[in-house]
Design an enzyme around this catalytic site. Sequence first.
Site, PDB file in Angstrom:
ATOM      1  N   ARG A 164      45.949  47.668  40.791  1.00 59.71           N
ATOM      2  CA  ARG A 164      46.412  46.974  39.578  1.00 59.71           C
ATOM      3  C   ARG A 164      47.921  47.149  39.345  1.00 59.71           C
ATOM      4  O   ARG A 164      48.593  47.890  40.028  1.00 59.71           O
ATOM      5  CB  ARG A 164      45.641  47.431  38.344  1.00 59.71           C
ATOM      6  CG  ARG A 164      44.161  47.095  38.371  1.00 59.71           C
ATOM      7  CD  ARG A 164      43.512  47.415  37.022  1.00 59.71           C
ATOM      8  NE  ARG A 164      42.091  47.040  37.032  1.00 59.71           N
ATOM      9  CZ  ARG A 164      41.281  47.197  35.996  1.00 59.71           C
ATOM     10  NH1 ARG A 164      41.735  47.700  34.861  1.00 59.71           N
ATOM     11  NH2 ARG A 164      40.014  46.828  36.067  1.00 59.71           N
TER      12      ARG A 164
ATOM     13  N   ARG B 244      40.025  44.348  48.026  1.00 63.10           N
ATOM     14  CA  ARG B 244      39.088  43.739  47.089  1.00 63.10           C
ATOM     15  C   ARG B 244      39.849  43.032  45.979  1.00 63.10           C
ATOM     16  O   ARG B 244      40.776  43.573  45.397  1.00 63.10           O
ATOM     17  CB  ARG B 244      38.161  44.803  46.468  1.00 63.10           C
ATOM     18  CG  ARG B 244      37.197  44.154  45.477  1.00 63.10           C
ATOM     19  CD  ARG B 244      36.489  45.128  44.562  1.00 63.10           C
ATOM     20  NE  ARG B 244      35.872  44.382  43.492  1.00 63.10           N
ATOM     21  CZ  ARG B 244      36.480  44.095  42.322  1.00 63.10           C
ATOM     22  NH1 ARG B 244      37.706  44.521  42.101  1.00 63.10           N
ATOM     23  NH2 ARG B 244      35.858  43.389  41.406  1.00 63.10           N
TER      24      ARG B 244
ATOM     25  N   ASN C  37      43.399  47.279  45.714  1.00 64.21           N
ATOM     26  CA  ASN C  37      42.306  46.863  44.839  1.00 64.21           C
ATOM     27  C   ASN C  37      42.874  46.139  43.627  1.00 64.21           C
ATOM     28  O   ASN C  37      43.768  46.658  42.952  1.00 64.21           O
ATOM     29  CB  ASN C  37      41.504  48.080  44.371  1.00 64.21           C
ATOM     30  CG  ASN C  37      40.419  47.712  43.372  1.00 64.21           C
ATOM     31  OD1 ASN C  37      39.429  47.081  43.734  1.00 64.21           O
ATOM     32  ND2 ASN C  37      40.590  48.105  42.122  1.00 64.21           N
ATOM     33  N   GLU C  38      42.379  44.928  43.385  1.00 67.62           N
ATOM     34  CA  GLU C  38      42.774  44.153  42.208  1.00 67.62           C
ATOM     35  C   GLU C  38      44.293  44.018  42.105  1.00 67.62           C
ATOM     36  O   GLU C  38      44.887  44.204  41.048  1.00 67.62           O
ATOM     37  CB  GLU C  38      42.183  44.778  40.936  1.00 67.62           C
ATOM     38  CG  GLU C  38      40.664  44.769  40.946  1.00 67.62           C
ATOM     39  CD  GLU C  38      40.029  45.410  39.713  1.00 67.62           C
ATOM     40  OE1 GLU C  38      40.778  45.932  38.865  1.00 67.62           O
ATOM     41  OE2 GLU C  38      38.796  45.395  39.614  1.00 67.62           O
ATOM     42  N   ASN C  39      44.910  43.702  43.235  1.00 64.79           N
ATOM     43  CA  ASN C  39      46.370  43.559  43.252  1.00 64.79           C
ATOM     44  C   ASN C  39      46.842  42.236  42.664  1.00 64.79           C
ATOM     45  O   ASN C  39      48.046  41.949  42.657  1.00 64.79           O
ATOM     46  CB  ASN C  39      46.877  43.717  44.682  1.00 64.79           C
ATOM     47  CG  ASN C  39      46.453  45.042  45.289  1.00 64.79           C
ATOM     48  OD1 ASN C  39      45.640  45.073  46.202  1.00 64.79           O
ATOM     49  ND2 ASN C  39      46.967  46.140  44.757  1.00 64.79           N
TER      50      ASN C  39
END
Length: 815
Positions: A384, A459, A420-422
């Site tokens: 994030r 992801r 993850n969730e970039n």
Amino acid sequence: MKFRLGIIVCFLCAQVFGQQSVRLNSGWLFLKEDLGGIWEAVRPVKEGNPEALPLWTKVSLPHCANERDAVDPDVNYYQGPMWYKTELRVQNPYAKGRTLLHFEGAGQKTEVYVYTTKVGAHVGGYDEWTVDITDAVNAFKKQDSLVKQFKGKVPISIRCDNSRDLEMMPSDLSDFNVYGGLYRYVNLVYEPAAYVDKVFALPTVTGIKNGNLNVKLNIANPGQLKKGTIQLRLFDPQGKALQKTEKELGAFDGTLTIGDLPVKNPQLWGPETPSLYKLEVTLTTSAGTHTTLTPVGFRSFEFQKHGPFLLNGKRLLLRGTHRHEDHAGVAAAMTEDLMRQEMIEMKEMGVNFIRLGHYQQSRIILNLCDSLGILVWEEIPWCRGGLGGAVYQAQGKRMLMNMIQQHYNHPAVIIWGLGNENDWPGDFPEFDKEKIRTYMKELNALAHSLDASRKTAIRRCDFCKDIVDVYSPSIWAGWYRGIYTEYKEVTKKEFDAVDHFLHVEWGGDSHAGRHSENPDKALQNIKATGAADERSGDASLYGGAARASKDGDWSETYICNLMDWHLKEQETMPWLTGTAQWVFKDFSTPIRPDNPVPYMNQKGVVERDLTKKEAYYVFQSYWAQKPMAHIYGHSWPVRWGKEGEEKMIKVYSNCDEAELFINGKSAGAKKRNSQDFPAAGLRWNVVLQKGANTAYVIARKGRLVVKDTISFAYQTQQWGRPAKVKLEKVKEESGIITLEAKLYDAQDIQCLDAANWIRFGLTGEGTLLDDLGTSSGSRLVQLYNGRAIIRIKANGGRSVASAKVEELPVVFLNL
């Protein structure tokens, strides 16, 4: 080597670090604030003297500064500097040897001091690192006055800092706590003047009959020795010596390629037979002998293009879950025993795959995955927030390199996760997709250059899904979007959109102990959209479209139905590589203060203290090999409905057939059919008697028989508005008192659907066992079916407990 639970092969913690290594668990002092300087940690003071400030606390390692405040409902968790100090008797047995401090992980920025000399620093809370303290220790020992003052011991001080920092991974926007402290083991290590620093053992398999082991070494030679001998010995899983080879060394330092060791008919590593060979590497020099042991697992794997996953040439449906390094009462500071217990519970659930979210985890976990036969996706904490600057990006590359090099030899690892969730902005004023793509490409290239034998993955970052080898989109059917019956349709669309697909993160939250007679009621207002991705704001409990995460009852009943549907569908998707349910265990998070247990992500199938929820048994019924049967509702003491009304009783079992008995009478036997939803057809509609009821099941799998029994009450009286709280002691054992609060209406009828907030208090000599992040270990918690439990350590004295529910009068109980 057939796998059996309870017998875990672990070759001296996978790779022995140091010829002599001692865990430094005891004798530590801790300070949860900063010092004016290192001198304050070592200056001589007498105990009891008011000048002996600040006040330090005795702790043992591993230790997390946020062991309690991470789930304190009334404060933000501590993010800032902290100190640890101890005194070590350093006695290196090697002439001209090196003395190291080896950190298995410390959060998040760390500085190390010998007396007042800074000897090392590290940024990053999850990768391993070492500090060579040899020279500083030798200099300290030359000062007779200091040696006398510290009675021959060497003072070690360590400053950790988990302050918020935009130029450091992971982002504080992440859905987990960025913990501080020495929350993994610290080791005192003695090495000779030359030693094997790293072993890179790459096993390959051609067909099933031919194996090869390529060996490279990294040798540290701080003594600048000129010659030595390397000896390799390979042992099979039964301990039989297979090969032995030696190599003479001239001047040496750095990476050394040893070559290939052929292995005929290798015993293949896999979930059912996690066969581990052992590679012994011995370096002999004039400084002494140094031996390192490394596990080796021969296996091959393939993500077929637009097809399933193959392990050792055969299809394997990856049946996965996730893990955060977090536990009740200790936060990230889990002991080896706790880790082992957790991983065995996963294996008993039937797990053969795990994604370690969202950072490099303890070497102990990787060792257990090797021994238990659990395949691994491990990733760096680029999670994030967007993309920072040069310092930020350098840290990400450094952590990726460390993760791959430190966990290279684990046969369990098949995927290196890059992020993850970039696609989630917020940490920086700029959110540039092209810059994120560029950095993702750099990470991808780095991972492949360091390890060409594994795949890369991310992801939820659609604009980067073409960069990595394996992609996982966001699919939360029935929780953040849509309804769970859309799962297969949505998943197939996402599967077709990439070459190699793996679905990680699915499921939903459940408040342990909360059950429902009508769990799918909220679905009436939720539209089937043909999409199941999580979008901005979906995790919030306020606003936006109707969704189960906001409008559902957060009952274990609903989540069992959701998971039951997903699991039965996965059995009919022959193209599916596999999935990983999010998450095995409830964990703390700073961004969910309003959840039923404040600051807890409650998507686990077990609670934060490893207490099993009902969903655990749903997974067992599909995945476990050992026969099992579980009647739904062990934590549901009172059901409700009309007199004479039929109620469903579900049994989760992997047996071929089961017979249910209600109050001593058979309700009939049923055959299991995985596609007969819910509970694979093992469900009975029965009439319950008012008051006490008992149900038991007898299930059969071949000649094997398993049983389960529950007792519960059935309430037919209807309740009105909550009017009073009753608090009573229900148990006392070994000095621990269990209290239960219940909510009633004006006619003293228990309000069985009440979900009000309740706050417990205590005054006196006892201790409230709260700040644990569990449904029975929080002083502020939502009721589950009109009740809540809290425990108290009596401490041999008197106390008064209180319970307060919103607008109702507070109640007290003398203990």
